[in-house]
Scaffold this motif. Structure first.
Motif, PDB file in Angstrom:
ATOM      1  N   GLY A 136       0.841  -1.188   0.000  1.00  0.00           N
ATOM      2  CA  GLY A 136       0.000   0.000   0.000  1.00  0.00           C
ATOM      3  C   GLY A 136       0.872   1.232   0.000  1.00  0.00           C
ATOM      4  O   GLY A 136       1.391   1.617   1.044  1.00  0.00           O
ATOM      5  N   PHE A 137       1.089   1.836  -1.167  1.00  0.00           N
ATOM      6  CA  PHE A 137       2.015   2.968  -1.268  1.00  0.00           C
ATOM      7  C   PHE A 137       1.600   4.067  -0.309  1.00  0.00           C
ATOM      8  O   PHE A 137       0.485   4.602  -0.378  1.00  0.00           O
ATOM      9  CB  PHE A 137       2.039   3.512  -2.705  1.00  0.00           C
ATOM     10  N   GLY A 138       2.478   4.406   0.621  1.00  0.00           N
ATOM     11  CA  GLY A 138       2.195   5.439   1.612  1.00  0.00           C
ATOM     12  C   GLY A 138       1.416   4.955   2.817  1.00  0.00           C
ATOM     13  O   GLY A 138       1.137   5.735   3.730  1.00  0.00           O
ATOM     14  N   ALA A 139       1.035   3.667   2.847  1.00  0.00           N
ATOM     15  CA  ALA A 139       0.229   3.159   3.959  1.00  0.00           C
ATOM     16  C   ALA A 139       1.024   3.158   5.257  1.00  0.00           C
ATOM     17  O   ALA A 139       2.230   2.920   5.275  1.00  0.00           O
ATOM     18  CB  ALA A 139      -0.256   1.752   3.645  1.00  0.00           C
ATOM     19  N   GLY A 140       0.342   3.380   6.328  1.00  0.00           N
ATOM     20  CA  GLY A 140       0.980   3.332   7.642  1.00  0.00           C
ATOM     21  C   GLY A 140       0.845   4.616   8.420  1.00  0.00           C
ATOM     22  O   GLY A 140       0.834   4.622   9.646  1.00  0.00           O
ATOM     23  N   LYS A 141       0.711   5.738   7.715  1.00  0.00           N
ATOM     24  CA  LYS A 141       0.583   7.023   8.380  1.00  0.00           C
ATOM     25  C   LYS A 141      -0.877   7.269   8.735  1.00  0.00           C
ATOM     26  O   LYS A 141      -1.754   7.226   7.880  1.00  0.00           O
ATOM     27  CB  LYS A 141       1.091   8.133   7.464  1.00  0.00           C
ATOM     28  N   ASP A 142      -1.132   7.495  10.001  1.00  0.00           N
ATOM     29  CA  ASP A 142      -2.473   7.828  10.506  1.00  0.00           C
ATOM     30  C   ASP A 142      -3.460   6.663  10.432  1.00  0.00           C
ATOM     31  O   ASP A 142      -4.675   6.884  10.519  1.00  0.00           O
ATOM     32  CB  ASP A 142      -3.064   9.026   9.749  1.00  0.00           C
ATOM     33  N   ILE A 143      -3.002   5.431  10.255  1.00  0.00           N
ATOM     34  CA  ILE A 143      -3.901   4.277  10.289  1.00  0.00           C
ATOM     35  C   ILE A 143      -3.260   3.169  11.109  1.00  0.00           C
ATOM     36  O   ILE A 143      -2.041   3.111  11.272  1.00  0.00           O
ATOM     37  CB  ILE A 143      -4.255   3.743   8.889  1.00  0.00           C
ATOM     38  N   HIS A 144      -4.108   2.288  11.615  1.00  0.00           N
ATOM     39  CA  HIS A 144      -3.621   1.136  12.367  1.00  0.00           C
ATOM     40  C   HIS A 144      -3.343  -0.001  11.395  1.00  0.00           C
ATOM     41  O   HIS A 144      -4.144  -0.300  10.518  1.00  0.00           O
ATOM     42  CB  HIS A 144      -4.668   0.697  13.393  1.00  0.00           C
ATOM     43  N   LEU A 145      -2.171  -0.603  11.534  1.00  0.00           N
ATOM     44  CA  LEU A 145      -1.753  -1.680  10.630  1.00  0.00           C
ATOM     45  C   LEU A 145      -1.785  -3.023  11.344  1.00  0.00           C
ATOM     46  O   LEU A 145      -1.529  -3.104  12.536  1.00  0.00           O
ATOM     47  CB  LEU A 145      -0.339  -1.404  10.111  1.00  0.00           C
ATOM     48  N   PRO A 146      -2.098  -4.089  10.607  1.00  0.00           N
ATOM     49  CA  PRO A 146      -2.510  -4.116   9.195  1.00  0.00           C
ATOM     50  C   PRO A 146      -3.903  -3.524   9.021  1.00  0.00           C
ATOM     51  O   PRO A 146      -4.743  -3.628   9.920  1.00  0.00           O
ATOM     52  CB  PRO A 146      -2.480  -5.599   8.850  1.00  0.00           C
ATOM     53  N   ALA A 147      -4.139  -2.908   7.859  1.00  0.00           N
ATOM     54  CA  ALA A 147      -5.406  -2.237   7.603  1.00  0.00           C
ATOM     55  C   ALA A 147      -6.141  -2.937   6.466  1.00  0.00           C
ATOM     56  O   ALA A 147      -5.549  -3.226   5.426  1.00  0.00           O
ATOM     57  CB  ALA A 147      -5.168  -0.777   7.240  1.00  0.00           C
ATOM     58  N   GLN A 148      -7.429  -3.200   6.681  1.00  0.00           N
ATOM     59  CA  GLN A 148      -8.236  -3.782   5.616  1.00  0.00           C
ATOM     60  C   GLN A 148      -8.626  -2.683   4.631  1.00  0.00           C
ATOM     61  O   GLN A 148      -8.959  -1.568   5.018  1.00  0.00           O
ATOM     62  CB  GLN A 148      -9.494  -4.451   6.163  1.00  0.00           C
ATOM     63  N   VAL A 149      -8.579  -3.020   3.349  1.00  0.00           N
ATOM     64  CA  VAL A 149      -8.925  -2.076   2.299  1.00  0.00           C
ATOM     65  C   VAL A 149     -10.320  -2.390   1.784  1.00  0.00           C
ATOM     66  O   VAL A 149     -10.610  -3.525   1.407  1.00  0.00           O
ATOM     67  CB  VAL A 149      -7.915  -2.137   1.135  1.00  0.00           C
ATOM     68  N   LEU A 150     -11.163  -1.376   1.772  1.00  0.00           N
ATOM     69  CA  LEU A 150     -12.529  -1.498   1.269  1.00  0.00           C
ATOM     70  C   LEU A 150     -12.685  -0.619   0.039  1.00  0.00           C
ATOM     71  O   LEU A 150     -11.867   0.287  -0.204  1.00  0.00           O
ATOM     72  CB  LEU A 150     -13.524  -1.076   2.352  1.00  0.00           C
ATOM     73  N   PRO A 151     -13.736  -0.846  -0.767  1.00  0.00           N
ATOM     74  CA  PRO A 151     -13.922  -0.014  -1.964  1.00  0.00           C
ATOM     75  C   PRO A 151     -13.977   1.481  -1.663  1.00  0.00           C
ATOM     76  O   PRO A 151     -13.571   2.292  -2.492  1.00  0.00           O
ATOM     77  CB  PRO A 151     -15.253  -0.517  -2.530  1.00  0.00           C
ATOM     78  N   GLU A 152     -14.461   1.843  -0.469  1.00  0.00           N
ATOM     79  CA  GLU A 152     -14.584   3.257  -0.124  1.00  0.00           C
ATOM     80  C   GLU A 152     -13.389   3.780   0.674  1.00  0.00           C
ATOM     81  O   GLU A 152     -13.396   4.926   1.144  1.00  0.00           O
ATOM     82  CB  GLU A 152     -15.860   3.504   0.677  1.00  0.00           C
ATOM     83  N   SER A 153     -12.345   2.981   0.845  1.00  0.00           N
ATOM     84  CA  SER A 153     -11.172   3.417   1.609  1.00  0.00           C
ATOM     85  C   SER A 153     -10.489   4.608   0.931  1.00  0.00           C
ATOM     86  O   SER A 153     -10.582   4.793  -0.286  1.00  0.00           O
ATOM     87  CB  SER A 153     -10.177   2.270   1.750  1.00  0.00           C
ATOM     88  N   ASP A 154      -9.778   5.385   1.739  1.00  0.00           N
ATOM     89  CA  ASP A 154      -9.065   6.563   1.238  1.00  0.00           C
ATOM     90  C   ASP A 154      -7.731   6.127   0.636  1.00  0.00           C
ATOM     91  O   ASP A 154      -6.868   5.606   1.352  1.00  0.00           O
ATOM     92  CB  ASP A 154      -8.830   7.542   2.395  1.00  0.00           C
ATOM     93  N   PRO A 155      -7.523   6.343  -0.673  1.00  0.00           N
ATOM     94  CA  PRO A 155      -6.249   5.947  -1.291  1.00  0.00           C
ATOM     95  C   PRO A 155      -5.044   6.631  -0.664  1.00  0.00           C
ATOM     96  O   PRO A 155      -3.944   6.073  -0.682  1.00  0.00           O
ATOM     97  CB  PRO A 155      -6.420   6.373  -2.759  1.00  0.00           C
ATOM     98  N   ALA A 156      -5.253   7.819  -0.104  1.00  0.00           N
ATOM     99  CA  ALA A 156      -4.142   8.526   0.526  1.00  0.00           C
ATOM    100  C   ALA A 156      -3.644   7.812   1.772  1.00  0.00           C
ATOM    101  O   ALA A 156      -2.497   7.991   2.184  1.00  0.00           O
ATOM    102  CB  ALA A 156      -4.564   9.957   0.877  1.00  0.00           C
TER     103      ALA A 156
END
Length: 353
Positions: free
Chosen positions: A98-118
Motif C-alpha cells: 500500500g504505497f504510503g500506507a501506515g501514516k495515521d492508520i492502524h496496521l494491518p489495515a483492511q482495504v474497502l472499496p470506499e477506503s481513502d487511497p491517501a
C-alpha cells in the motif's frame, strides 16, 4: 500539493532517467559505483533474511512481483489470477504494501472499496473496487498475510509486489515483465532499473511477459496481454456518453504512462498526454486545461479523483488476458509446492531416517 513547476521538473528528470534506463540515454551509467553497492547490500540482505527463522504460512503464499522499477501490468494480472483461483474454489486474499500506507492508520489495515487511497494506497483501493476479496495493507507483508489468514479465513494469499520482501516465506514466485521495456540496460539501481540481477529470473517459478517481448530473455517465459475495456465515468453520478474518438486529455500517474497513451492512440483518440509521477496525489488544480475536452485516465488514478470529478472525466479499465495453460501451471505449482506438499516431504524425510 506539489506546484506545477515542481511537478514539471520532476517529470523532466523522470523522463531523463527512464530514457537512460530503457532507451538511448546513458548518463545513469555514471552511477555504476552506487549500483555495485546497492546490489551488494540487496544480496546480503536477502541471504540474511532467508537464513533467519521465518514465519511458516499454513496456506499457500504466491508472490507476484517484478525485478524492475516501473509498471509492468502486474496488478491486472493479479486481478485475473484472483478470478481464476476463485473459480477453482479458493478463498484468496491480497497482501500489499500500500504505497504510503501506515501514516495515521492502524496496521494491518483492511482495504474497502470506499477506503481513502491517501491512507492505504491507490492500487489496493482499485483492486478492492474490482474484486470481492479481503485485502490487507502493511509494509510488513507477514503481518498482512497473518491477518488475511487468521481474521478473514483466507486459504491462499497473494503478495502483490512482494518479491524482495524476503522476511515473508513464499511457496511460489511469479515475476511480471513489460514486453516493450524488458530489463532495460540490465543494470542495478540507480544506474539501471533492476532491483535484482537478471539471474534472479532463473530462480522464480514462472516469468510472465506483458505483451510481445522486444528482445531475447535468457530464461523460459509465458506471455499475456492487457485488453482495454469500455470507458467508465470517474464519478458514479455521470450518466453521459463517453467519447468514442477525437482529441482528449490523457492523464496517467503510473509507472509507465507511455503505454497508457499508446493504448488510447490505438483506440482512435488524438491524445494530449499529461504524465504524472507514479502514485501522484491528484487535486482539482491538476485538471485546469483551459478547454472542455474529455479527460481520460487510468483506473488506478480514477480512485483518487472521484471526489471532484466532472462529467467529462472518464477512466479506461484494462483486463489481463492470460492463457489457460498459464493458470494450469500455477494450479499445479500450488499442488506441488504449497505448505501441504512441504509437510508431506518433511514427514517422508523423517520416516526415511
Amino acid at each position: 500539493m506539489e506546484s506545477k513547476e515542481s511537478r514539471r521538473w520532476q517529470t523532466v528528470l523522470s523522463d531523463s532517467v527512464l530514457n537512460s534506463w530503457y532507451g538511448s540515454g546513458f548518463w545513469t551509467r555514471m552511477l555504476l559505483p552506487l549500483s555495485f553497492l546497492y546490489a551488494r547490500i540487496a544480496r546480503n540482505r536477502r541471504v540474511k533474511l532467508e537464513c533467519s527463522e521465518r514465519w511458516q504460512s499454513p496456506v499457500p503464499i504466491i508472490i507476484v512481483g517484478n525485478i524492475t522499477v516501473g509498471g509492468t501490468g502486474k496488478t491486472p494480472f493479479v486481478a485475473s489470477l484472483v478470478a481464476r483461483l476463485q473459480q477453482q474454489g479458493f478463498k484468496p486474499g491480497i497482501a500489499s504494501r500500500g504505497f504510503g500506507a501506515g501514516k495515521d492508520i492502524h496496521l494491518p489495515a483492511q482495504v474497502l472499496p470506499e477506503s481513502d487511497p491517501a491512507l492505504v494506497g491507490d492500487e489496493p483501493v482499485m483492486l478492492a473496487q474490482q474484486l470481492n476479496i479481503p485485502i490487507m495493507v502493511d509494509p510488513d507483508r507477514v503481518s498482512a498475510a497473518k491477518a488475511l489468514i487468521e481474521q478473514k479465513g483466507c486459504d491462499l494469499v497473494i503478495a502483490d509486489d512482494g518479491l524482495q520482501h524476503y522476511n515473508l516465506d513464499r511457496h511460489i514466485e511469479l515475476v511480471v515483465i513489460d514486453g516493450q521495456r524488458m530489463l532495460g540496460n540490465e543494470l542495478s539501481l540507480p544506474a539501471g532499473p533492476l532491483r535484482e540481477p537478471p539471474q534472479r529470473l532463473r530462480e522464480v517459478d514462472q516469468v510472465l511477459i506483458n505483451g510481445e517481448p522486444s528482445r531475447r530473455l535468457d530464461c523460459d517465459f509465458d506471455s499475456f496481454s492487457l485488453k482495454p475495456d469500455v470507458l467508465k465515468p470517474v464519478s458514479g453520478q455521470n450518466i453521459g456518453q463517453p467519447p468514442a474518438s477525437g482529441k482528449v486529455h490523457a492523464v496517467a500517474g503510473i509507472g509507465n504512462p507511455g503505454r497508457f497513451f499508446r493504448t488510447l492512440e490505438g483506440l482512435g483518440y488524438e491524445v494530449i498526454p499529461h504524465p504524472f509521477p507514479d502514485h501522484y496525489a491528484f487535486g482539482e488544480e491538476d485538471f485546469q486545461f483551459r478547454d472542455d475536452l474529455p479527460i481520460i485516465m487510468t483506473a488506478k488514478d480514477a480512485v483518487k479523483c472521484s471526489s471532484f470529478a466532472e462529467s467529462r472525466f472518464w477512466f479506461l479499465p484494462v483486463q489481463a488476458r492470460v492463457p489457460e495453460a498459464v493458470f494450469e501451471r500455477i494450479l499445479k505449482l500450488i499442488e506441488t509446492k504449497g505448505p501441504q506438499s512441504r509437510s508431506d516431504k518433511d514427514t517422508h524425510g523423517q520416516e526415511a531416517v
